[in-house]
Design an enzyme around this catalytic site. Structure first.
Site, PDB file in Angstrom:
ATOM      1  N   GLY A  34       0.845  -1.209   0.000  1.00 24.32           N
ATOM      2  CA  GLY A  34       0.000   0.000   0.000  1.00 24.32           C
ATOM      3  C   GLY A  34       0.874   1.251   0.000  1.00 24.32           C
ATOM      4  O   GLY A  34       2.094   1.176   0.207  1.00 24.32           O
ATOM      5  N   LEU A  35       0.220   2.375  -0.184  1.00 23.90           N
ATOM      6  CA  LEU A  35       0.939   3.653  -0.259  1.00 23.90           C
ATOM      7  C   LEU A  35       1.637   3.989   1.051  1.00 23.90           C
ATOM      8  O   LEU A  35       1.240   3.491   2.117  1.00 23.90           O
ATOM      9  CB  LEU A  35      -0.055   4.778  -0.580  1.00 23.90           C
ATOM     10  CG  LEU A  35      -0.736   4.757  -1.949  1.00 23.90           C
ATOM     11  CD1 LEU A  35      -1.837   5.820  -2.002  1.00 23.90           C
ATOM     12  CD2 LEU A  35       0.278   4.978  -3.069  1.00 23.90           C
ATOM     13  N   SER A  36       2.608   4.867   0.981  1.00 22.92           N
ATOM     14  CA  SER A  36       3.247   5.384   2.197  1.00 22.92           C
ATOM     15  C   SER A  36       2.166   6.090   3.028  1.00 22.92           C
ATOM     16  O   SER A  36       1.377   6.871   2.493  1.00 22.92           O
ATOM     17  CB  SER A  36       4.336   6.379   1.796  1.00 22.92           C
ATOM     18  OG  SER A  36       4.885   6.971   2.945  1.00 22.92           O
ATOM     19  N   GLY A  37       2.104   5.782   4.308  1.00 28.22           N
ATOM     20  CA  GLY A  37       1.104   6.403   5.184  1.00 28.22           C
ATOM     21  C   GLY A  37      -0.227   5.677   5.213  1.00 28.22           C
ATOM     22  O   GLY A  37      -1.143   6.084   5.929  1.00 28.22           O
ATOM     23  N   SER A 108       5.844  -1.988  -1.966  1.00 24.32           N
ATOM     24  CA  SER A 108       5.824  -2.976  -3.069  1.00 24.32           C
ATOM     25  C   SER A 108       4.805  -2.573  -4.138  1.00 24.32           C
ATOM     26  O   SER A 108       3.752  -3.202  -4.267  1.00 24.32           O
ATOM     27  CB  SER A 108       5.584  -4.393  -2.550  1.00 24.32           C
ATOM     28  OG  SER A 108       4.840  -4.445  -1.358  1.00 24.32           O
TER      29      SER A 108
END
Ligand code: ADP
Length: 201
Positions: A34-37, A108
């Site tokens: 998943g996205l950063s944060g 990833s």
């Protein structure tokens, strides 16, 4: 026929099943993408604590313990991201073959990169969790101030801003963390994972 591989593999006296028996658990790799944060590391750490309290031996791998050590020579180019994940997948596999439940928290970002990790670890041992928060929410959270830097152009190749993120289509679990509390996400993971890792004699 010539064999160029000098590292011949012999059958080991102690295999994975002996170690799983000792630990009374079934080893797997639980992979948060998943996205950063989005909440990957937060959920990974809470999940690890819950599993630990239930008697499971786990290891969290994340940017903090991987990029500062084994992968400290890698950056964020497409090539380096691929190599980053390749090494992480190989390390996870070693841990799993020692009977340990490995919980990975890595962006990833692409289908290609996740596919490679699955092939190294083995599809049947890979539990994919998509920690799915919209970019706007991740950007609002901006835990490490990285989105602000990426928007200003101070960081290049930042996933979601100027580098792609392919949403996984076949994740085992999807956690919309803009709608779920941390505990709700952890509970969903536990419900799915516990029956798989329980050791039945
Ligand atoms: P990632 O590892 O995906 O980059 P982090 O776990 O480091 O994300 O950061 C996510 C941040 O969002 C943390 O500060 C966490 O406390 C916060 N957060 C707020 N609400 C949630 C939620 N519902 N689920 C997960 N994290 C949340």
């Amino acid at each position: 026929m010539t064999n160029n591989n000098i590292h011949t593999t012999f059958d080991r006296i102690l295999d994975r099943s002996a170690k799983e028996k000792l630990l009374q658990q079934r080893a797997r790799v639980i992979w948060m993408t998943g996205l950063s944060g989005a909440g990957k590391t937060t959920i990974a750490q809470h999940l690890e604590l819950e599993l630990h309290n239930r008697g499971y031996l786990t290891q969290v791998l994340d940017g903090d313990n991987i990029r500062s050590g084994i992968n400290n020579n890698l950056g964020f180019s497409e090539e380096d991201r691929y190599e980053n994940i390749r090494r992480i997948a190989e390390v996870s596999k070693l841990l799993m073959h020692s009977g340990i439940i490995c919980i990975n928290s890595f962006i990833s970002p692409t289908d290609k990169i996740r596919e490679m990790a699955k092939n190294i670890i083995g599809r049947e041992d890979f539990i994919e969790i998509f920690v799915d928060a919209p970019l706007e929410i991740c950007e609002q959270r901006d835990v490490k101030g990285l989105y602000e830097k990426a928007r200003k152009g101070e960081i290049k190749n930042f996933t979601g801003i100027d580098a792609p993120f392919d949403k996984p289509h076949d994740a085992d679990i999807v956690l919309p963390t803009d709608k779920l509390s941390i505990q709700e996400s952890v509970d969903i993971c536990l419900k799915h994972i516990e029956p798989i890792i329980q050791y039945d004699k």
